[in-house]
Design a protein around this motif. Structure first.
Motif, short mmCIF file in Angstrom:
data_model
loop_
_atom_site.label_atom_id
_atom_site.label_comp_id
_atom_site.label_asym_id
_atom_site.label_seq_id
_atom_site.Cartn_x
_atom_site.Cartn_y
_atom_site.Cartn_z
N LEU A 82 26.18 51.74 40.05
CA LEU A 82 27.43 50.96 40.05
C LEU A 82 27.87 50.51 41.45
CD1 LEU A 82 30.57 51.66 37.91
CD2 LEU A 82 30.81 51.41 40.37
N PRO A 83 27.87 51.38 42.46
CA PRO A 83 28.33 50.93 43.78
C PRO A 83 27.50 49.77 44.32
CG PRO A 83 28.26 53.32 43.68
CD PRO A 83 27.55 52.82 42.46
N GLU A 104 30.17 42.35 32.90
CA GLU A 104 29.21 41.97 33.94
C GLU A 104 28.64 43.21 34.62
OE1 GLU A 104 31.22 37.71 35.29
OE2 GLU A 104 31.98 39.62 36.12
N LEU A 105 29.49 44.19 34.85
CA LEU A 105 29.04 45.43 35.49
C LEU A 105 28.07 46.18 34.59
CD1 LEU A 105 29.37 47.13 38.01
CD2 LEU A 105 31.43 48.13 37.01
N ALA A 106 28.36 46.19 33.29
CA ALA A 106 27.45 46.84 32.34
C ALA A 106 26.08 46.16 32.34
CB ALA A 106 28.06 46.81 30.94
N ALA A 107 26.07 44.83 32.36
CA ALA A 107 24.81 44.10 32.37
C ALA A 107 24.02 44.40 33.64
CB ALA A 107 25.07 42.60 32.23
N LEU A 136 34.27 54.16 31.95
CA LEU A 136 33.93 54.73 33.25
C LEU A 136 34.69 54.02 34.36
CD1 LEU A 136 32.13 56.68 34.95
CD2 LEU A 136 30.47 54.81 35.08
N ALA A 137 34.71 52.70 34.33
CA ALA A 137 35.38 51.94 35.39
C ALA A 137 36.87 52.22 35.42
CB ALA A 137 35.12 50.44 35.19
N ARG A 138 37.49 52.34 34.25
CA ARG A 138 38.92 52.66 34.21
C ARG A 138 39.20 54.03 34.82
NH1 ARG A 138 40.33 50.85 27.97
NH2 ARG A 138 40.85 48.65 28.40
N LEU A 168 35.07 47.81 44.38
CA LEU A 168 35.13 49.07 45.10
C LEU A 168 36.39 49.13 45.95
CD1 LEU A 168 31.41 49.27 46.24
CD2 LEU A 168 32.50 50.77 44.56
N SER A 169 37.03 50.28 45.98
CA SER A 169 38.18 50.49 46.86
C SER A 169 37.70 50.71 48.29
CB SER A 169 38.97 51.70 46.39
OG SER A 169 38.22 52.89 46.61
#
Length: 360
Positions: A49-50, A62-65, A77-79, A97-98
């Motif tokens: 993910l990062p 989009e992140l899942a893809a 997960l993202a939440r 990303l923060s």
């Protein structure tokens, strides 16, 4: 009142934060969910993910893809990671990303990725044996119960685990490395890094201060990996790699000695033996710098970290007062404590003129 306005008032509204009458149970549940956030960080690393986010913002789909994940699961997960502070959610629902979340990426300055992997993979499993620590009072017992051998034997005997540990220690030292490197080294010609691990701290120090020469004093099985790190940094020509049992003796006569994240691994008796060996090697003009946490400077985090250390190793974190007593017993005077990076400290010490036993 019209029928229309009554109907409008009956429409469901967006939920708001629940005003708990008694905040105690809510605080308890917030504390209890810490394990979920910990494992969510590790799952994010495993999914890539990062790296998928990098410097951009993506929707959960989009992140899942990008990560090869199921969209609804990725949204959950993202939440969770956004609530924990690793991600931020934009007004249009995308995730990025923060500021500290960027530290989960591999290869970026100050990356903590290796430390997250080490904690979840090699530390968290021992937590289920915490009652053993409470029962016996023997620090390190939970890790031994989980792994069948003590901490150092485990990481020395398992090459993959050892590599994970070395990478994690390099990551944690990165937070204090700048503070060590950016000190005034003008009047220092030689430095001994006692228990210096893979040499990453010395590599940064020698790269920044070209006049320094150094000794890396470590166990035999650690030195080959350190040689590779120092060679890659182009500084190995100014380093002597020396096998060392720091409980008995360390190389003598250097201008400055470093003990970076070493003493917290050991109980007071063992730590005193290490400090006494350094005191015997320290010339009158020399200085010892101990890089450690100081309990109480950030009471919430450091107290939890101290308990974690009790699960793993014989040692513990110490307050400023405890450091003064321990150093004094070794014949050292604590001159000052300076902040070092993220929640770390540098304790600068000199030899007491009357030798071991002096109380500073």
């Amino acid at each position: 009142m019209s029928a229309g306005s009554a109907a409008a008032r009956a429409l469901p509204r967006e939920p708001t934060a629940h005003p708990d009458a008694d905040p105690g149970p809510a605080a308890l549940m917030d504390c209890l969910m810490g394990f979920v956030r910990t494992h969510a960080l590790r799952a994010a690393l495993a999914a890539g993910l990062p790296e998928a986010l990098g410097e951009r913002a993506l929707s959960a789909g989009e992140l899942a893809a990008a990560c090869g994940a199921e969209p609804r699961a990725m949204l959950r997960l993202a939440r969770c990671l956004a609530e924990a502070g690793a991600l931020v959610q934009t007004a249009d629902g995308r995730f990025a990303l923060s500021a500290w979340g960027h530290g989960l990426r591999a290869g970026v300055p100050g990356s903590a990725r290796a430390y997250v992997e080490y904690v979840v993979d090699h530390v968290v499993p021992s937590a289920r044996h915490l009652p053993e620590l409470l029962r016996s009072g023997r620090a390190g017992a939970p890790f031994e119960r989980e792994n069948g051998r003590d901490f150092f034997a485990h990481f020395a005997g398992d090459p993959a685990a050892g590599a994970a540990f070395d990478a994690a220690m390099a990551a944690t030292l990165a937070a204090v490395r700048a503070a060590v490197v950016e000190q005034d080294w003008a009047g220092v010609g030689s430095v001994v890094d006692v228990g210096g691990g893979n040499g990453s701290l010395l590599a940064a120090l020698l790269d920044r201060h070209r006049h320094l020469r150094a000794v890396l004093a470590e166990q035999p099985h650690v030195l080959p990996g350190a040689a590779r790190v120092l060679d890659a940094a182009g500084v190995i020509g100014r380093v002597r790699l020396q096998e060392c049992d720091f409980f008995t003796a360390v190389p003598a006569g250097a201008d400055r000695y470093l003990l970076a994240r070493v003493l917290h691994d050991w109980d007071d008796g063992s730590a005193l033996r290490i400090l006494t060996a350094v005191r015997a090697a320290l010339p009158p003009h020399g200085r010892l710098q101990v890089v450690e946490l100081v309990l109480g400077r950030d009471s919430g985090w450091t107290m939890a970290y101290d308990l974690m250390m009790g699960m793993l190793l014989p040692g513990h974190e110490r307050t400023a007062a405890e450091w003064r007593v321990l150093l004094g017993a070794a014949g050292l005077v604590l001159e000052r404590i300076d902040p070092a990076g993220w929640r770390g400290s540098i304790l600068t010490c000199r030899a007491a003129p009357t030798g071991p036993g002096l109380r500073a």
